[in-house]
Structure formats: C-alpha cells, structure tokens
Design a protein around this motif. Structure first.
Motif, PDB file in Angstrom:
ATOM      1  N   LEU A  22       0.692  -1.002   0.060  1.00 59.62           N
ATOM      2  CA  LEU A  22      -0.009   0.105   0.022  1.00 59.62           C
ATOM      3  C   LEU A  22       0.920   1.372   0.079  1.00 59.62           C
ATOM      4  O   LEU A  22       0.741   2.026  -0.554  1.00 59.62           O
ATOM      5  N   ALA A  23       1.717   1.123   0.676  1.00 55.17           N
ATOM      6  CA  ALA A  23       2.890   2.375   0.820  1.00 55.17           C
ATOM      7  C   ALA A  23       3.390   2.757  -0.591  1.00 55.17           C
ATOM      8  O   ALA A  23       3.403   3.630  -1.063  1.00 55.17           O
ATOM      9  N   ARG A  24       3.811   1.844  -1.482  1.00 54.13           N
ATOM     10  CA  ARG A  24       4.136   1.705  -2.820  1.00 54.13           C
ATOM     11  C   ARG A  24       3.051   2.509  -3.775  1.00 54.13           C
ATOM     12  O   ARG A  24       3.232   3.377  -4.514  1.00 54.13           O
ATOM     13  N   LYS A  25       1.857   1.974  -3.472  1.00 53.89           N
ATOM     14  CA  LYS A  25       0.607   2.455  -4.205  1.00 53.89           C
ATOM     15  C   LYS A  25       0.505   3.785  -3.752  1.00 53.89           C
ATOM     16  O   LYS A  25       0.072   4.594  -4.610  1.00 53.89           O
ATOM     17  N   SER A  30       6.215   3.329   4.292  1.00 51.23           N
ATOM     18  CA  SER A  30       5.212   2.405   4.901  1.00 51.23           C
ATOM     19  C   SER A  30       4.922   2.604   6.357  1.00 51.23           C
ATOM     20  O   SER A  30       3.767   2.226   6.735  1.00 51.23           O
ATOM     21  N   GLU A  31       5.647   3.464   7.227  1.00 50.19           N
ATOM     22  CA  GLU A  31       5.258   3.618   8.535  1.00 50.19           C
ATOM     23  C   GLU A  31       4.133   4.470   8.713  1.00 50.19           C
ATOM     24  O   GLU A  31       3.417   4.686   9.577  1.00 50.19           O
ATOM     25  N   GLN A  32       3.812   5.196   7.450  1.00 48.66           N
ATOM     26  CA  GLN A  32       2.517   6.119   7.360  1.00 48.66           C
ATOM     27  C   GLN A  32       1.286   5.224   7.153  1.00 48.66           C
ATOM     28  O   GLN A  32       0.035   5.775   7.222  1.00 48.66           O
ATOM     29  N   VAL A  33       1.482   3.839   6.745  1.00 47.19           N
ATOM     30  CA  VAL A  33       0.206   3.103   6.557  1.00 47.19           C
ATOM     31  C   VAL A  33      -0.299   2.597   7.800  1.00 47.19           C
ATOM     32  O   VAL A  33       0.401   1.770   8.611  1.00 47.19           O
ATOM     33  N   ASP A  34      -1.402   2.839   8.192  1.00 42.83           N
ATOM     34  CA  ASP A  34      -2.209   2.443   9.349  1.00 42.83           C
ATOM     35  C   ASP A  34      -2.674   1.076   9.351  1.00 42.83           C
ATOM     36  O   ASP A  34      -3.641   0.862   8.298  1.00 42.83           O
ATOM     37  N   ASP A  40     -10.125   0.055   1.843  1.00 44.03           N
ATOM     38  CA  ASP A  40     -10.707   0.814   0.868  1.00 44.03           C
ATOM     39  C   ASP A  40     -10.587   2.227   1.232  1.00 44.03           C
ATOM     40  O   ASP A  40     -10.667   3.241   0.348  1.00 44.03           O
ATOM     41  N   SER A  41     -10.216   2.544   2.596  1.00 44.41           N
ATOM     42  CA  SER A  41      -9.858   3.949   2.964  1.00 44.41           C
ATOM     43  C   SER A  41      -8.627   4.392   2.250  1.00 44.41           C
ATOM     44  O   SER A  41      -8.014   5.429   2.437  1.00 44.41           O
ATOM     45  N   PHE A  42      -7.885   3.536   1.691  1.00 49.61           N
ATOM     46  CA  PHE A  42      -6.448   3.568   1.149  1.00 49.61           C
ATOM     47  C   PHE A  42      -6.811   3.852  -0.568  1.00 49.61           C
ATOM     48  O   PHE A  42      -5.769   3.985  -1.067  1.00 49.61           O
ATOM     49  N   GLY A  43      -8.203   3.660  -0.819  1.00 50.33           N
ATOM     50  CA  GLY A  43      -8.391   4.075  -2.215  1.00 50.33           C
ATOM     51  C   GLY A  43      -8.356   2.606  -3.107  1.00 50.33           C
ATOM     52  O   GLY A  43      -8.166   2.681  -4.097  1.00 50.33           O
ATOM     53  N   LEU A  44      -8.323   1.464  -2.329  1.00 49.02           N
ATOM     54  CA  LEU A  44      -8.303   0.038  -2.989  1.00 49.02           C
ATOM     55  C   LEU A  44      -9.590  -0.256  -3.485  1.00 49.02           C
ATOM     56  O   LEU A  44     -10.422  -0.526  -3.054  1.00 49.02           O
ATOM     57  N   ASP A  45      -9.838  -0.068  -5.024  1.00 52.35           N
ATOM     58  CA  ASP A  45     -11.020  -0.777  -5.483  1.00 52.35           C
ATOM     59  C   ASP A  45     -10.896  -2.071  -5.833  1.00 52.35           C
ATOM     60  O   ASP A  45     -10.024  -2.756  -5.329  1.00 52.35           O
TER      61      ASP A  45
END
Length: 88
Positions: A22-25, A30-34, A40-45
């Motif tokens: 998700l960090a790459r996406k 990566s430390e900022q990825v909760d 879906d809150s990360f925009g993953l459709d």
C-alpha cells in the motif's frame, strides 16, 4: 514454495508485505500506513484488491480467495486470518 516454508511466514511478515504494498501504491513511507484502517480507505477498488491478493499469493506461496480484503478489511485482520489458517 514448500508447505514448510509457507508455515514459516509469520503474521508480521504478511502485515509488513501489505503495508509495503500500500505504501508503494500511495507513494508514502510504509510507517504512514495505518494497519487498522480499511483497505478501501486507502483507495483500493475491487480490481486493485484482487491484484493485491494475487501478489500476496506469490508471497505466501499458496492460493488465496480474492474476497479476503472484504471479509478481513484491514491489514491487521487479514494478516491475523492468514496466520490462523496456518495453525489448523
């Protein structure tokens, strides 16, 4: 990958793999990825979720259901599910 090698995957490894994915996406550290936030809150459709599961299959070494991000909608929940499946 042998089943013995798959059994060595730890929850933390899957958790970090998804966090890095998700960090790459998102183009963030990566430390900022909760890991408690929903995918879906990360925009993953749905298409991106299926791609993520396909890539995660390669990492864990066995087939995974494409519906996993919907049944286990956070990094923490999905990594715990994957670890629980290895203990059966």
């Amino acid at each position: 990958m042998s089943s013995a090698a798959v059994a060595k995957k730890q929850t933390g490894e899957c958790r970090e793999w998804m966090r890095n994915y998700l960090a790459r996406k998102l183009g963030i550290p990566s430390e900022q990825v909760d890991t408690k936030k929903t995918f879906d809150s990360f925009g993953l459709d749905s298409a991106e979720a299926v791609r993520m599961v396909g890539d995660l299959e390669d990492f864990v070494g066995h087939r995974l259901s494409p519906s996993l991000p919907y049944k286990y909608p956070t990094i923490d929940a999905l990594s715990q599910h994957l670890e629980a499946g290895k203990k059966r």
